[in-house]
Design a protein around this motif. Structure first.
Motif, short mmCIF file in Angstrom:
data_model
loop_
_atom_site.label_atom_id
_atom_site.label_comp_id
_atom_site.label_asym_id
_atom_site.label_seq_id
_atom_site.Cartn_x
_atom_site.Cartn_y
_atom_site.Cartn_z
N SER A 1 -4.08 -4.67 -7.39
CA SER A 1 -3.20 -5.68 -6.81
C SER A 1 -2.25 -5.04 -5.79
O SER A 1 -2.00 -3.84 -5.82
N LEU A 2 -1.72 -5.87 -4.91
CA LEU A 2 -0.75 -5.37 -3.94
C LEU A 2 0.50 -4.86 -4.65
O LEU A 2 1.12 -3.89 -4.22
N LYS A 3 0.85 -5.49 -5.76
CA LYS A 3 2.01 -5.04 -6.54
C LYS A 3 1.79 -3.61 -7.05
O LYS A 3 2.69 -2.77 -6.96
N SER A 4 0.58 -3.32 -7.55
CA SER A 4 0.31 -1.96 -8.04
C SER A 4 0.28 -0.95 -6.89
O SER A 4 0.68 0.20 -7.07
N ILE A 5 -0.17 -1.38 -5.73
CA ILE A 5 -0.18 -0.50 -4.56
C ILE A 5 1.25 -0.18 -4.14
O ILE A 5 1.59 0.98 -3.89
N ALA A 6 2.09 -1.20 -4.09
CA ALA A 6 3.50 -0.99 -3.71
C ALA A 6 4.18 -0.06 -4.72
O ALA A 6 4.91 0.86 -4.33
N ARG A 7 3.92 -0.28 -5.99
CA ARG A 7 4.53 0.55 -7.03
C ARG A 7 4.09 2.01 -6.87
O ARG A 7 4.91 2.92 -6.91
N ARG A 8 2.80 2.22 -6.66
CA ARG A 8 2.29 3.59 -6.50
C ARG A 8 2.87 4.25 -5.25
O ARG A 8 3.12 5.45 -5.23
N ALA A 9 3.10 3.47 -4.19
CA ALA A 9 3.65 4.01 -2.94
C ALA A 9 5.15 4.24 -3.04
O ALA A 9 5.74 4.89 -2.16
N GLY A 10 5.77 3.68 -4.07
CA GLY A 10 7.21 3.83 -4.24
C GLY A 10 8.01 2.96 -3.28
O GLY A 10 9.12 3.33 -2.88
N VAL A 11 7.45 1.80 -2.93
CA VAL A 11 8.14 0.86 -2.05
C VAL A 11 8.15 -0.52 -2.71
O VAL A 11 7.36 -0.79 -3.61
N GLY A 12 9.01 -1.38 -2.23
CA GLY A 12 9.03 -2.75 -2.72
C GLY A 12 7.92 -3.56 -2.06
O GLY A 12 7.37 -3.18 -1.03
N GLN A 13 7.63 -4.70 -2.67
CA GLN A 13 6.58 -5.56 -2.12
C GLN A 13 6.96 -6.07 -0.73
O GLN A 13 6.09 -6.25 0.12
N GLY A 14 8.24 -6.29 -0.50
CA GLY A 14 8.67 -6.74 0.83
C GLY A 14 8.34 -5.72 1.90
O GLY A 14 7.91 -6.07 3.00
N THR A 15 8.53 -4.46 1.58
CA THR A 15 8.19 -3.39 2.52
C THR A 15 6.69 -3.38 2.78
O THR A 15 6.24 -3.26 3.93
N LEU A 16 5.91 -3.52 1.72
CA LEU A 16 4.45 -3.56 1.89
C LEU A 16 4.07 -4.71 2.83
O LEU A 16 3.29 -4.52 3.77
N TYR A 17 4.62 -5.90 2.58
CA TYR A 17 4.26 -7.07 3.39
C TYR A 17 4.77 -6.99 4.83
O TYR A 17 4.19 -7.58 5.72
N ARG A 18 5.85 -6.24 5.05
CA ARG A 18 6.32 -6.05 6.44
C ARG A 18 5.29 -5.26 7.23
O ARG A 18 5.07 -5.50 8.41
N HIS A 19 4.66 -4.31 6.59
CA HIS A 19 3.66 -3.48 7.26
C HIS A 19 2.28 -4.15 7.27
O HIS A 19 1.54 -4.02 8.25
N PHE A 20 1.96 -4.83 6.18
CA PHE A 20 0.63 -5.43 6.02
C PHE A 20 0.81 -6.84 5.46
O PHE A 20 0.99 -7.00 4.26
N PRO A 21 0.79 -7.86 6.32
CA PRO A 21 1.11 -9.22 5.88
C PRO A 21 0.11 -9.83 4.89
O PRO A 21 0.40 -10.84 4.28
N SER A 22 -1.04 -9.19 4.71
CA SER A 22 -2.01 -9.71 3.74
C SER A 22 -2.84 -8.56 3.19
O SER A 22 -2.87 -7.46 3.75
N ARG A 23 -3.51 -8.83 2.11
CA ARG A 23 -4.41 -7.85 1.50
C ARG A 23 -5.49 -7.44 2.50
O ARG A 23 -5.85 -6.26 2.59
N GLU A 24 -5.99 -8.40 3.25
CA GLU A 24 -7.06 -8.13 4.22
C GLU A 24 -6.59 -7.12 5.27
O GLU A 24 -7.33 -6.21 5.63
N CYS A 25 -5.38 -7.30 5.76
CA CYS A 25 -4.84 -6.37 6.76
C CYS A 25 -4.73 -4.96 6.19
O CYS A 25 -5.05 -3.98 6.87
N LEU A 26 -4.30 -4.87 4.94
CA LEU A 26 -4.15 -3.57 4.30
C LEU A 26 -5.53 -2.91 4.12
O LEU A 26 -5.71 -1.73 4.43
N VAL A 27 -6.49 -3.66 3.64
CA VAL A 27 -7.83 -3.10 3.42
C VAL A 27 -8.44 -2.62 4.74
O VAL A 27 -9.00 -1.51 4.81
N LEU A 28 -8.32 -3.42 5.79
CA LEU A 28 -8.86 -2.99 7.08
C LEU A 28 -8.15 -1.74 7.60
O LEU A 28 -8.78 -0.87 8.19
N ALA A 29 -6.87 -1.62 7.33
CA ALA A 29 -6.14 -0.41 7.74
C ALA A 29 -6.59 0.81 6.93
O ALA A 29 -6.73 1.89 7.48
#
Length: 192
Positions: A27-55
């Motif tokens: 999940s995106l929540k588990s990715i954010a937790r592992r990265a040591g950032v909040g979910q808001g920070t994750l979504y600022r960089h990658f607005p969707s799961r698809e964007c993150l996967v493609l990156a």
């Protein structure tokens, strides 16, 4: 981009690569937790799961994009298309999250992460146009059409029997895409 924002982005990508490669919670929540950032920070960089996967799989996308001119420079258009689609199919088989994103972007009218998806679509469009010009592909066929036909093959299975089935279905898709060449044997070396 500020250095802290750049650092966050890199940590998110690294964490996502690790999480997507492992079984379990992706999940995106588990990715954010592992990265040591909040979910808001994750979504600022990658607005969707698809964007993150493609990156995360940007290198694979770049490899597919840069392969097109090389393939068209050395092979007939039909064989270049076949070779490229085989490579794309292999990427999707090895990276299920990538296959899921490709399925989503081909079945959703509003393309999520269009900027990340566009180079791949443009690369395939180049192959499609080359085949139309050569008369080996029906006019009006689009890159999205080709991806939509290829998509289910990523989900056939990983065993040897399923792989053989996927190969048979791939040949069926190619015969349907390239009716001008139906009934002909594929060129030597076309399978791989």
């Amino acid at each position: 981009m500020r250095s802290d924002a750049h650092g966050n982005r890199l940590r998110i990508l690294e964490a996502a690569a690790e999480v997507l490669a492992a079984p379990g919670d992706a999940s995106l929540k588990s990715i954010a937790r592992r990265a040591g950032v909040g979910q808001g920070t994750l979504y600022r960089h990658f607005p969707s799961r698809e964007c993150l996967v493609l990156a995360v799989y940007e290198d694979e996308v770049e490899g597919l994009v840069t392969a097109v001119p090389v393939l068209l420079g050395g092979l007939p258009p039909q064989l270049a298309l076949r070779t490229w689609l085989e490579r794309l199919l292999d990427v999707g088989r090895c990276l299920p999250e990538f296959a899921n994103v490709m399925h989503l972007v081909t079945t959703t009218p509003a393309k999520p992460c269009g900027d990340a998806y566009r180079p791949l679509l443009d690369a395939l469009s180049t192959l499609v146009r080359a085949n139309e010009t050569a008369g080996t592909l029906d006019p009006g066929t689009t890159a999205d059409d080709v991806l939509l036909l290829l998509g289910p093959l990523w989900y056939v299975g990983a065993g040897s029997e399923e792989h053989a089935r996927s190969d048979r279905l791939f040949e069926t898709v190619l015969r349907g895409l390239c009716p001008a060449t139906a009934g002909r044997e594929p060129p030597a070396g076309a399978a791989g």
